[in-house]
Design a protein around this motif. Structure first.
Motif, short mmCIF file in Angstrom:
data_model
loop_
_atom_site.label_atom_id
_atom_site.label_comp_id
_atom_site.label_asym_id
_atom_site.label_seq_id
_atom_site.Cartn_x
_atom_site.Cartn_y
_atom_site.Cartn_z
N SER A 187 0.82 -1.22 0.00
CA SER A 187 0.00 0.00 0.00
C SER A 187 0.85 1.26 0.00
O SER A 187 0.35 2.35 -0.31
N THR A 188 2.14 1.14 0.32
CA THR A 188 3.03 2.31 0.33
C THR A 188 3.80 2.46 -0.99
O THR A 188 4.52 3.43 -1.17
N LEU A 189 3.65 1.51 -1.92
CA LEU A 189 4.41 1.52 -3.16
C LEU A 189 3.75 2.38 -4.23
O LEU A 189 2.56 2.70 -4.14
N ASP A 190 4.54 2.72 -5.26
CA ASP A 190 4.00 3.43 -6.41
C ASP A 190 4.53 2.79 -7.69
O ASP A 190 5.13 1.71 -7.65
N ASN A 191 4.34 3.47 -8.82
CA ASN A 191 4.70 2.86 -10.10
C ASN A 191 6.21 2.78 -10.36
O ASN A 191 6.64 2.28 -11.39
N ASN A 192 7.00 3.28 -9.41
CA ASN A 192 8.46 3.13 -9.51
C ASN A 192 8.98 1.95 -8.69
O ASN A 192 10.18 1.73 -8.61
N ASP A 193 8.04 1.21 -8.09
CA ASP A 193 8.39 0.09 -7.24
C ASP A 193 7.95 -1.23 -7.91
O ASP A 193 7.55 -1.23 -9.08
#
Length: 281
Positions: free
Chosen positions: A172-178
């Motif tokens: 839930s803390t990730l974004d599209n760079n992860d």
């Protein structure tokens, strides 16, 4: 099913394609561990001939063809069979020999179905990702922990937890760079499916290491790396699936280390050698 399809399209096949189709019918068992290059060499044809044959049968490529082929091979069932062809009354030597054969065939099959483009994309995705969350259940989770340990060596920010709730919080803390990496033999493990759906909702790229064939996990992941599917659901020890998963992970890691090899990794190697073989002063 495969044999029926081949007979239905027989009149539309070229001489070379017909030769390959006849070989497939006569060698179905052997074909499950065979690459497209090997099949082409054995029949003295080009790989493009085999791809045209697969297309005429309704498959997108050789990998899709093999998914159907392997799934159509009947499985031997018996109350005396512990798993695969290992029997409860086998001697220690027989068991050891059969385990060795299972491990070898699992490695061979895994390498024969590898999609080089998907593997390359997965490697680049791992390199580019800022944070990585890995998850698997049971023995798949143990394979995930090995992947985590090795990725730490190239200074990746990576976490692999056996607790799905912890993994959910991390994703839930990730974004599209992860990146999210899911390992599941069945492709239907509920916790894995839920975590991939969460990643998709947050536009987080994902890699699935799962068996060939259609599944919820293979349909949700951004990139799918296939493992062998030839393991009966009743097996007590996941020999084939675990060895296959480890083979995929080893391919990923070895190529990653080659691409990320630098002075720091060189220094690590040299320090390891010094510890193992200390020089006398």
């Amino acid at each position: 099913m495969i044999e029926l399809k081949l007979r239905e399209v027989k009149k539309d096949l070229s001489t070379k394609e017909l030769k390959v189709s006849e070989y497939i019918i006569a060698n179905t068992q052997a074909l499950k561990n065979m690459s497209i290059q090997t099949l082409a060499k054995l029949n003295h044809v080009s790989t493009s001939t085999i791809l045209r044959l697969c297309n005429k049968l309704g498959y997108k490529g050789f990998s899709d063809f093999k998914v159907d082929l392997i799934g159509s091979i009947p499985q031997k069932l018996s109350t005396e069979i512990l798993q695969d062809d290992i029997n409860l009354n086998d001697s220690l030597e027989d068991v050891n020999s059969k385990v060795q054969a299972m491990e070898k065939s699992s490695i061979d099959e895994t390498h024969s179905i590898v999609n080089v483009n998907a593997l390359n994309s997965a490697i680049e995705l791992i390199i580019q990702s800022n944070k990585i969350v890995i998850f698997g259940v049971g023995s798949s989770g143990l394979v995930g922990k090995e992947l985590e340990y090795q990725l730490i060596k190239i200074k990746k920010d990576v976490n692999c937890h056996f607790d799905p709730h912890m993994s959910r919080n991390l994703i839930s803390t990730l974004d599209n760079n992860d990146l999210v990496i899911i390992i599941s033999h069945s492709g239907e493990t509920p916790d894995c499916v839920e975590l991939l759906k969460l990643a998709e909702q947050s536009f987080v790229p994902s890699i699935a290491i799962t068996k060939m064939g259609q599944s919820q996990i293979s349909s949700l992941a951004s990139i799918v790396l296939h493992t062998t599917s030839m393991e009966h659901a009743s097996r007590l020890i996941p020999i084939r699936s675990k060895i296959s998963q480890i083979s995929v992970v080893n391919m990923l890691l070895t190529n990653l280390f080659i691409r990320k090899y630098d002075e720091r990794l060189l220094q690590q190697t040299q320090n390891r050698e010094k510890r193992k073989y200390p020089r006398n002063n």
